[in-house]
Design a protein around this motif. Structure first.
Motif, PDB file in Angstrom:
ATOM      1  N   ALA A  15     -50.799 -51.525   0.949  1.00 49.50           N
ATOM      2  CA  ALA A  15     -49.973 -51.230   0.066  1.00 49.50           C
ATOM      3  C   ALA A  15     -50.402 -51.265  -1.405  1.00 49.50           C
ATOM      4  O   ALA A  15     -50.298 -50.606  -2.576  1.00 49.50           O
ATOM      5  CB  ALA A  15     -48.535 -51.907   0.103  1.00 49.50           C
ATOM      6  N   TYR A  18     -53.039 -48.813  -2.047  1.00 52.90           N
ATOM      7  CA  TYR A  18     -52.521 -47.485  -2.745  1.00 52.90           C
ATOM      8  C   TYR A  18     -51.921 -47.453  -4.024  1.00 52.90           C
ATOM      9  O   TYR A  18     -52.035 -46.488  -4.606  1.00 52.90           O
ATOM     10  CB  TYR A  18     -51.287 -47.386  -1.648  1.00 52.90           C
ATOM     11  CG  TYR A  18     -50.333 -46.222  -1.679  1.00 52.90           C
ATOM     12  CD1 TYR A  18     -50.771 -44.890  -1.642  1.00 52.90           C
ATOM     13  CD2 TYR A  18     -49.123 -46.324  -2.165  1.00 52.90           C
ATOM     14  CE1 TYR A  18     -50.244 -43.753  -1.796  1.00 52.90           C
ATOM     15  CE2 TYR A  18     -48.416 -45.290  -2.347  1.00 52.90           C
ATOM     16  CZ  TYR A  18     -48.931 -43.865  -2.177  1.00 52.90           C
ATOM     17  OH  TYR A  18     -48.122 -42.863  -2.493  1.00 52.90           O
ATOM     18  N   GLY A  23     -51.049 -44.529  -6.744  1.00 51.12           N
ATOM     19  CA  GLY A  23     -49.918 -44.047  -5.675  1.00 51.12           C
ATOM     20  C   GLY A  23     -48.592 -44.651  -5.932  1.00 51.12           C
ATOM     21  O   GLY A  23     -48.146 -45.538  -6.759  1.00 51.12           O
ATOM     22  N   MET A  25     -44.892 -46.110  -4.140  1.00 51.18           N
ATOM     23  CA  MET A  25     -44.372 -46.435  -2.755  1.00 51.18           C
ATOM     24  C   MET A  25     -43.486 -45.473  -2.519  1.00 51.18           C
ATOM     25  O   MET A  25     -43.077 -45.381  -1.098  1.00 51.18           O
ATOM     26  CB  MET A  25     -43.975 -47.739  -2.905  1.00 51.18           C
ATOM     27  CG  MET A  25     -45.081 -48.860  -3.107  1.00 51.18           C
ATOM     28  SD  MET A  25     -46.305 -48.683  -1.899  1.00 51.18           S
ATOM     29  CE  MET A  25     -45.180 -49.307  -0.328  1.00 51.18           C
ATOM     30  N   LEU A  27     -43.227 -42.609  -2.331  1.00 51.91           N
ATOM     31  CA  LEU A  27     -43.640 -41.145  -1.730  1.00 51.91           C
ATOM     32  C   LEU A  27     -44.014 -41.745   0.024  1.00 51.91           C
ATOM     33  O   LEU A  27     -43.891 -40.766   0.711  1.00 51.91           O
ATOM     34  CB  LEU A  27     -44.769 -40.740  -2.205  1.00 51.91           C
ATOM     35  CG  LEU A  27     -44.814 -40.283  -3.768  1.00 51.91           C
ATOM     36  CD1 LEU A  27     -46.157 -39.805  -4.271  1.00 51.91           C
ATOM     37  CD2 LEU A  27     -43.319 -39.207  -3.722  1.00 51.91           C
ATOM     38  N   LEU A  28     -44.000 -42.903   0.360  1.00 53.12           N
ATOM     39  CA  LEU A  28     -44.304 -43.348   1.527  1.00 53.12           C
ATOM     40  C   LEU A  28     -42.880 -43.472   2.443  1.00 53.12           C
ATOM     41  O   LEU A  28     -42.788 -43.740   3.587  1.00 53.12           O
ATOM     42  CB  LEU A  28     -45.111 -44.824   1.475  1.00 53.12           C
ATOM     43  CG  LEU A  28     -46.279 -44.486   0.967  1.00 53.12           C
ATOM     44  CD1 LEU A  28     -47.206 -45.910   1.003  1.00 53.12           C
ATOM     45  CD2 LEU A  28     -47.211 -43.276   1.555  1.00 53.12           C
ATOM     46  N   GLN A  30     -40.560 -41.919   4.021  1.00 55.82           N
ATOM     47  CA  GLN A  30     -40.044 -40.843   4.916  1.00 55.82           C
ATOM     48  C   GLN A  30     -39.129 -41.069   6.117  1.00 55.82           C
ATOM     49  O   GLN A  30     -39.969 -41.377   7.257  1.00 55.82           O
ATOM     50  CB  GLN A  30     -41.325 -39.840   5.119  1.00 55.82           C
ATOM     51  CG  GLN A  30     -42.204 -39.660   3.768  1.00 55.82           C
ATOM     52  CD  GLN A  30     -41.279 -38.538   2.915  1.00 55.82           C
ATOM     53  OE1 GLN A  30     -40.451 -38.098   3.158  1.00 55.82           O
ATOM     54  NE2 GLN A  30     -41.862 -38.547   1.476  1.00 55.82           N
ATOM     55  N   GLU A  33     -40.014 -39.341   9.248  1.00 56.44           N
ATOM     56  CA  GLU A  33     -41.364 -39.522   9.995  1.00 56.44           C
ATOM     57  C   GLU A  33     -41.429 -40.722  10.959  1.00 56.44           C
ATOM     58  O   GLU A  33     -41.779 -40.559  11.981  1.00 56.44           O
ATOM     59  CB  GLU A  33     -42.418 -39.782   8.991  1.00 56.44           C
ATOM     60  CG  GLU A  33     -42.579 -38.491   8.145  1.00 56.44           C
ATOM     61  CD  GLU A  33     -43.196 -37.234   8.737  1.00 56.44           C
ATOM     62  OE1 GLU A  33     -44.063 -37.337   9.657  1.00 56.44           O
ATOM     63  OE2 GLU A  33     -42.648 -36.233   8.161  1.00 56.44           O
ATOM     64  N   VAL A 206     -47.838 -38.346   5.221  1.00 55.68           N
ATOM     65  CA  VAL A 206     -47.329 -39.778   5.417  1.00 55.68           C
ATOM     66  C   VAL A 206     -47.180 -39.885   7.182  1.00 55.68           C
ATOM     67  O   VAL A 206     -47.366 -40.986   7.483  1.00 55.68           O
ATOM     68  CB  VAL A 206     -45.992 -39.846   4.843  1.00 55.68           C
ATOM     69  CG1 VAL A 206     -45.211 -41.209   5.344  1.00 55.68           C
ATOM     70  CG2 VAL A 206     -46.246 -40.175   3.369  1.00 55.68           C
ATOM     71  N   PHE A 209     -50.480 -40.719   8.384  1.00 55.22           N
ATOM     72  CA  PHE A 209     -50.842 -42.283   8.003  1.00 55.22           C
ATOM     73  C   PHE A 209     -49.958 -43.371   8.823  1.00 55.22           C
ATOM     74  O   PHE A 209     -50.648 -44.162   9.270  1.00 55.22           O
ATOM     75  CB  PHE A 209     -50.769 -42.287   6.503  1.00 55.22           C
ATOM     76  CG  PHE A 209     -50.397 -43.451   6.056  1.00 55.22           C
ATOM     77  CD1 PHE A 209     -51.302 -44.504   5.783  1.00 55.22           C
ATOM     78  CD2 PHE A 209     -48.787 -44.053   5.757  1.00 55.22           C
ATOM     79  CE1 PHE A 209     -51.081 -45.747   5.419  1.00 55.22           C
ATOM     80  CE2 PHE A 209     -48.746 -45.385   5.291  1.00 55.22           C
ATOM     81  CZ  PHE A 209     -49.782 -46.412   5.014  1.00 55.22           C
ATOM     82  N   LEU A 210     -48.795 -42.985   8.934  1.00 52.69           N
ATOM     83  CA  LEU A 210     -48.213 -43.862   9.859  1.00 52.69           C
ATOM     84  C   LEU A 210     -48.574 -44.101  11.223  1.00 52.69           C
ATOM     85  O   LEU A 210     -48.363 -45.052  11.813  1.00 52.69           O
ATOM     86  CB  LEU A 210     -46.533 -43.615   9.857  1.00 52.69           C
ATOM     87  CG  LEU A 210     -45.912 -43.748   8.473  1.00 52.69           C
ATOM     88  CD1 LEU A 210     -44.375 -43.291   8.275  1.00 52.69           C
ATOM     89  CD2 LEU A 210     -45.859 -45.247   7.938  1.00 52.69           C
TER      90      LEU A 210
END
Length: 214
Positions: A15, A18, A23, A25, A27-28, A30, A33, A206, A209-210
């Motif tokens: 984090a 990022y 970036g 946070m 936006l992550l 989701q 997802e 994302v 990424f996850l």
């Protein structure tokens, strides 16, 4: 404790890097997802893993948050073994039989409640002592029998970790599944404004990424 510290370091590092790159946070976050990847992983584990192993996995996960064996535990074990073998030396091996027929009522074993609470350790010691009491087995045969008993126990204890590893190995693939579904949604909005398309593409990435991070 090290488990928690390690997880915190990973999350803070990812984090932090990022955020340093500019970036956001938000936006992550989701949820869709998370649901796709987490739900598919949980379902896959339930499909491929026997209930007994699942129960053992939950128990072992709880055990990672508890302190392990300390130096005093080993000292207590040596003290207990000394008292048992001293009794066998003085009064004969048959004197140990009542101690392992009902360990919790034993004058010796009852002094070590932490050992009695470790059921696998108690079962291993009891089985080995009972073989000695019955007699008729050479020392090297007893050694081989104890080694085999330990090996079976170790393999049984590793089964939850093996099941978890299989699902962990599949998480990047599940992340791709979530990403592909995100691209499908992007294609539905392909004639929309660039901001909307960019949002859908970001949400899809994302998922990848996850999956890799998890």
């Amino acid at each position: 404790m090290l488990l928690i510290v390690g997880i915190v370091i990973v999350l803070v590092s990812v984090a932090g890097g990022y955020l340093m790159a500019g970036g956001h946070m938000i936006l992550l976050l989701q949820p869709s997802e998370f649901i796709i990847i987490g739900g598919a992983a949980a379902g896959s584990m339930m499909i491929s893993t026997p209930p007994k192993v699942l129960a053992k996995l939950l128990k072992q996960c709880q055990g990672t948050l508890k302190p392990g064996l300390a130096q005093q535990d080993f000292a207590d074990l040596l003290q207990m073994m000394y008292q048992l073998f001293r009794m066998a030396q003085q009064t004969g091996i048959m004197a140990l039989e009542p101690h392992f027929e009902n360990p919790h009522q034993s004058a010796i074993l009852a002094k070590f409640p932490k050992f009695l609470s470790r059921h696998h350790s108690l079962a291993f010691l009891s089985d080995s002592i009972k073989v000695i009491i019955v007699g008729g087995m050479q020392a090297h045969d007893l050694d081989a029998l104890m080694e085999e008993d330990l090996q079976v126990h170790h393999e049984d204890e590793k089964s939850p970790a093996a099941a978890l590893t299989k699902v962990a190995d599949a998480l990047p693939g599940l992340g791709i599944v979530a990403a592909v579904l995100g691209i499908v949604i992007t294609m539905q909005a392909i004639d929309g404004p660039p901001e909307e398309i960019g949002h859908h593409v970001g949400a899809a990435l994302v998922g990848t990424f996850l999956g890799i991070l998890m």
